[in-house]
Design an enzyme around this catalytic site. Structure first.
Site, short mmCIF file in Angstrom:
data_model
loop_
_atom_site.label_atom_id
_atom_site.label_comp_id
_atom_site.label_asym_id
_atom_site.label_seq_id
_atom_site.Cartn_x
_atom_site.Cartn_y
_atom_site.Cartn_z
N LYS A 253 0.84 -1.21 0.00
CA LYS A 253 0.00 0.00 0.00
C LYS A 253 0.87 1.26 0.00
O LYS A 253 0.60 2.20 -0.74
CB LYS A 253 -0.93 0.03 1.23
N ARG B 37 -8.83 1.56 9.25
CA ARG B 37 -8.37 0.21 9.54
C ARG B 37 -9.35 -0.53 10.44
O ARG B 37 -9.06 -1.61 10.93
CB ARG B 37 -7.03 0.32 10.26
N ARG C 286 12.05 -6.33 4.58
CA ARG C 286 11.87 -4.88 4.45
C ARG C 286 12.81 -4.14 5.41
O ARG C 286 12.95 -4.52 6.57
CB ARG C 286 10.41 -4.51 4.77
N ARG D 246 11.85 -2.55 10.92
CA ARG D 246 10.79 -2.13 11.83
C ARG D 246 10.57 -3.21 12.87
O ARG D 246 10.53 -4.39 12.54
CB ARG D 246 9.49 -1.88 11.05
N ARG E 108 -0.28 -9.25 13.44
CA ARG E 108 -0.87 -8.18 12.63
C ARG E 108 -1.84 -8.77 11.59
O ARG E 108 -2.83 -8.13 11.25
CB ARG E 108 0.23 -7.34 11.96
P1 AMP Z 1 1.53 0.69 8.89
O1 AMP Z 1 2.75 1.51 8.65
O2 AMP Z 1 0.34 1.17 8.11
O3 AMP Z 1 1.79 -0.79 8.74
O4 AMP Z 1 1.14 0.91 10.44
C1 AMP Z 1 2.02 0.53 11.48
C2 AMP Z 1 1.30 0.49 12.79
O5 AMP Z 1 0.75 1.80 13.09
C3 AMP Z 1 0.10 -0.43 12.87
O6 AMP Z 1 0.46 -1.76 13.16
C4 AMP Z 1 -0.70 0.20 14.02
O7 AMP Z 1 -0.11 -0.07 15.27
C5 AMP Z 1 -0.50 1.69 13.74
N1 AMP Z 1 -1.52 2.21 12.81
C6 AMP Z 1 -1.35 2.68 11.55
N2 AMP Z 1 -2.50 3.08 11.00
C7 AMP Z 1 -3.46 2.86 11.94
C8 AMP Z 1 -4.86 3.05 11.99
N3 AMP Z 1 -5.55 3.53 10.94
N4 AMP Z 1 -5.51 2.71 13.14
C9 AMP Z 1 -4.85 2.23 14.20
N5 AMP Z 1 -3.52 2.00 14.22
C10 AMP Z 1 -2.83 2.32 13.12
#
Ligand code: AMP
Length: 222
Positions: A13, A88, A127, A163, A174
């Site tokens: 994404k 989400r 990654r 990460r 996740r």
């Molecule tokens: P991402 O970079 O999109 O994979 O997000 C990394 C982490 O940020 C996720 O595992 C959540 O802990 C938090 N996070 C990101 N976007 C959201 C969201 N829309 N709602 C809640 N937590 C989020």
């Protein structure tokens, strides 16, 4: 143009959102990136969010929705935006509807990227990112020129990092969060007739982007 990119973690994404943003001059809003910045700067939100990020759990809806609403107010979002990693959960999708109603805006297309879980694990464990400039690499599919070091000259040989939430056991947690909390959003947007699917399995980012662009030109307001 206003687009939502949906899909399991690690389906690309972020990569595709950046491409859409570059190609159409629209804003790329990644809630994960915004939250990680808060963690890096050790703000109040960052201190709270870190507990969730490290475990791969969702940060409370209220916090994330407030951050998105504020970000949409920035002038660079006037031309349009691509939402990456938001909404989400169903409450977030419902909150986004209210935010958009206040702004008299509508989402043009919701694009779901699908990739099988085993392929995602392979991608995510490889990654790496640069803590200085945020550039994202993949040791298998998009490696840096020098071993695990950022390519950007201004980063002066900065070592890349993995990460915390890309470690294999957190990835499995996740996936579970995605199944439980995020998947119900698909039906929400399907009912509204704006959900489009892109099968990204085994495809390089260029090929996925081509598919996304054809959806956007057909359904998005370009
Ligand atoms: P991402 O970079 O999109 O994979 O997000 C990394 C982490 O940020 C996720 O595992 C959540 O802990 C938090 N996070 C990101 N976007 C959201 C969201 N829309 N709602 C809640 N937590 C989020």
């Amino acid at each position: 143009m206003r687009i939502i990119l949906l899909g399991n973690i690690g389906v690309g994404k972020g990569t595709q959102a950046k491409r859409l943003s570059d190609a159409h001059g629209i804003c790329h809003i990644s809630t994960g990136h915004i939250l990680r910045k808060h963690v890096q700067k050790d703000t109040g939100i960052g201190k709270e969010a870190k507990k969730y990020l490290d475990k791969g759990l969702l940060v409370p809806d209220e916090t994330v929705c407030k951050l998105v609403a504020e970000r949409l107010d920035d002038p660079d979002c006037r031309k349009g935006y691509v939402l990456d990693g938001f909404p989400r959960s169903l409450p977030q999708a419902q909150a986004l509807e209210r935010i958009l109603m206040d702004r008299q805006e509508e989402i043009d297309s919701v694009i779901q990227i699908t990739v099988p879980e085993e392929e995602i694990v392979e991608r995510l464990t490889a990654r790496r990112s640069c803590p200085k400039c945020g550039a994202v690499y993949n040791l298998k599919f998009n490696p840096p020129k020098d071993d695990e070091v950022c390519d950007q000259e201004e980063c002066e040989g900065q070592a890349l990092v993995q990460r915390e939430d890309d470690k294999e056991e957190t990835i499995r947690d996740r996936f579970h969060v995605y199944e439980q909390k995020t998947k119900p959003i698909l039906a929400f947007y399907a009912q509204r007739g704006i959900l489009h699917k892109v099968d990204g399995s085994g495809l390089a980012p260029d090929a996925v982007f081509e598919k996304i662009e054809s959806i956007v030109s057909e359904h998005g307001v370009v």
